[in-house]
Design an enzyme around this catalytic site. Structure first.
Site, mmCIF file in Angstrom:
data_model
loop_
_atom_site.group_PDB
_atom_site.id
_atom_site.type_symbol
_atom_site.label_atom_id
_atom_site.label_comp_id
_atom_site.label_asym_id
_atom_site.label_seq_id
_atom_site.Cartn_x
_atom_site.Cartn_y
_atom_site.Cartn_z
ATOM 1 N N LYS A 155 38.426 53.690 19.717
ATOM 2 C CA LYS A 155 37.308 52.984 20.367
ATOM 3 C C LYS A 155 37.284 53.345 21.846
ATOM 4 O O LYS A 155 38.334 53.400 22.501
ATOM 5 C CB LYS A 155 37.494 51.475 20.178
ATOM 6 C CG LYS A 155 36.350 50.619 20.721
ATOM 7 C CD LYS A 155 36.624 49.140 20.467
ATOM 8 C CE LYS A 155 35.506 48.237 20.952
ATOM 9 N NZ LYS A 155 35.778 46.806 20.693
ATOM 10 N N SER B 141 32.077 44.385 18.338
ATOM 11 C CA SER B 141 31.743 45.517 19.179
ATOM 12 C C SER B 141 32.359 46.841 18.724
ATOM 13 O O SER B 141 31.906 47.900 19.149
ATOM 14 C CB SER B 141 32.178 45.230 20.613
ATOM 15 O OG SER B 141 33.584 45.090 20.683
ATOM 16 N N SER C 268 35.831 41.429 17.185
ATOM 17 C CA SER C 268 35.281 42.791 17.221
ATOM 18 C C SER C 268 35.971 43.827 16.350
ATOM 19 O O SER C 268 35.442 44.920 16.193
ATOM 20 C CB SER C 268 35.232 43.307 18.651
ATOM 21 O OG SER C 268 34.092 42.781 19.276
#
Ligand code: GLN
Length: 491
Positions: A78, A153, A177
């Site tokens: 990420k 997210s 997330s």
């Protein structure tokens, strides 16, 4: 079996046995990433550097100087984690050209374990959101239905898995997330105990809630990955100095004496989609048939969790994001030379041009909650309620070993469906934020599909440092057939 259908641990085994080379596996995933462009799972594709890392892993494995269950296996990271040699954007225009001077401890540990970084995955700006729609680099699409969000997210991390573009991903979870996008994309995601994994080099959103966690198709891959990630780090004063168990070795323990608490306030919540409720009840039955005892438990302060989370998270974010002033990091506006105070104008403009609307909303909310006149009524009150929520969990874990409930109120929603109504978006976090507020571990695992082929999921939560038990229960459910890893139809 095709390469993208193998688990990360199986890939590691084949690479160690020299049945496959890390280089060919990496090349394969890079070509799948190129083919899956429409999903927009990546902000950066590492290409050449990935192939270099793979070649070096192959060499070291052949020479006997590199071993380990995930050596040579590719991983997607990420874009909230600092990496060397590639940008770290956090999905923001503010950090569009930012190159970190050091790698996050989590990333360093993976690379030291011989993993190969395929690229950086797309995310909501500064990890603020639940749909990967607030990224400055465009929305990520859900491989199960391209008109729907992958959640957020860590939407890119989950979509990369569902689309067969990576066998393993690393995300971050401040209020859900890792777990929510895992649920929307039909993969597994683990949020470890607060402090279990170092936050050094994880760009801060809300420091008392943030935690790095792995996503994968197979529970065994999460266990192997957590063994690498977990442990004390002198660079993070909040990292725990606790021994790291061999998570992969307790996966097969029978569930005979297990006590499972079904969270009444979650399962009976009026916002919960009936299909998800059914999936939770079916997994409850499956646990019973595996020998577990089911107990009904209560988390009486559930209805305050979203409000509490959004006060704590935005307060911490407003403080953490003060560092983006156009001087220390990232984007700098030219400012206004005619202004009475050109420096102030430069800072104000850098922030108004560099941040997107969701980030600005959170900075304003947090600044308000921390301001002199409102601190007691909002921030302090939120901390008091946070304690009550943590106490609810402590009471529950006096009675049971793990908690069972839903991850999200609904399956993946359509792109654009909630963008005009932030509160509606925030309410979607109602079942995930409790674990962050209490600092406990939680795992999201797939539990079937809707009639129109959207993934469903369930959540298991455990007491602090209870990851081994969560992974054990999740693995047993996977073995018993609750879910079989499945790639989304060709995208
Ligand atoms: N959806 C939550 C939020 O918007 C959680 C985000 C996260 O875990 N990073 O804050």
């Amino acid at each position: 079996m095709k390469i993208e259908q193998l688990s990360a641990v199986e890939l590691g085994r084949k690479i160690a046995a020299r049945e496959l080379s890390s280089h060919e596996v990496t090349e394969h995933f890079l070509s799948r990433m190129a083919a899956g462009k429409a999903v927009n799972a990546f902000t950066h594709i590492a290409g050449e550097s990935a192939l270099d890392q793979a070649a070096s892993a192959d060499k070291r494995i052949a020479a006997g100087s590199l071993s380990g269950p995930l050596a040579g296996v590719p991983v997607a990271i990420k874009d909230v984690l600092c990496t060397l040699g590639s940008p770290t954007t956090c999905g923001s225009r503010m950090l569009q050209n930012f190159r970190a001077p050091y790698a996050a401890t989590a990333v360093k540990k993976l690379l030291d374990g011989g993993l190969v970084m395929l690229g950086k995955t797309n995310m909501d700006e500064f990890a603020m959101g639940g749909s990967t729609e607030t990224s400055a680099f465009g929305v990520t699409r859900n491989p199960w239905s391209l008109e729907r969000t992958p959640g957020g997210s860590s939407g890119g991390a989950a979509a990369a898995l569902a689309g067969g573009m990576s066998p393993l991903s690393i995300g971050s979870d401040t209020g859900g997330s890792v777990r929510q996008p895992a649920a929307f994309c039909g993969v597994c995601g683990l949020k470890p105990t607060y402090g279990r994994v170092s936050r050094s080099g994880l760009v801060a959103f809300a420091s008392s809630l943030d935690q790095v966690g792995p996503l994968a198709h197979h529970v065994e891959d999460l266990a192997a990955c957590l063994e690498l990630l977990a442990g004390h780090d002198p660079l993070d004063s909040t990292s725990l100095n606790a021994e790291v168990p061999k998570y992969t070795q307790s996966l097969n323990e029978p569930l005979k004496a297990l006590r499972v608490g079904v969270i009444r306030e979650h399962v009976e919540h009026e916002a919960l989609d009936g299909r998800i409720r059914k999936a939770v009840l079916e997994s409850q039955k499956m646990l019973e048939s595996l020998g577990a005892t089911i107990v009904e438990v209560h988390l009486p302060h559930t209805s305050f969790s979203v409000a509490t989370y959004y006060l704590v998270a935005t307060s911490e974010a407003s403080s953490n994001l003060a560092r983006y002033d156009g001087v220390h990091y990232g984007y700098r506006s030219m400012g206004d030379p005619k202004s009475d105070s050109p420096l102030d104008a430069m800072i104000a403009r850098s922030r108004s041009e560099g941040f997107g609307p969701e980030v600005k909303r959170r900075i304003m909310l947090g600044t308000f909650a921390l301001s002199a006149g409102y601190y007691d009524a909002y921030y302090k009150k939120a901390l008091q309620v946070r304690r009550l929520i943590a106490d609810d969990y402590a009471m529950a874990f006096n009675q049971v070993d793990v908690l069972l409930g839903p991850v999200t109120p609904t399956p993946a929603f359509k792109i654009g469906e909630k963008t005009d109504d932030p509160v509606e978006m925030y309410l979607g976090d109602l079942f995930t934020v409790g674990a962050n507020l209490a600092g406990i571990p939680a795992i999201s695992i797939p539990a079937g599909f809707t009639e129109d082929n959207l993934p469903l999921a369930i959540q298991l939560e455990g007491p602090a440092l209870g990851e081994a038990k969560l992974l054990n229960v999740a693995f047993q459910l996977q073995q018993a057939g609750l879910f079989a890893p499945k790639l989304a139809p060709e995208v």
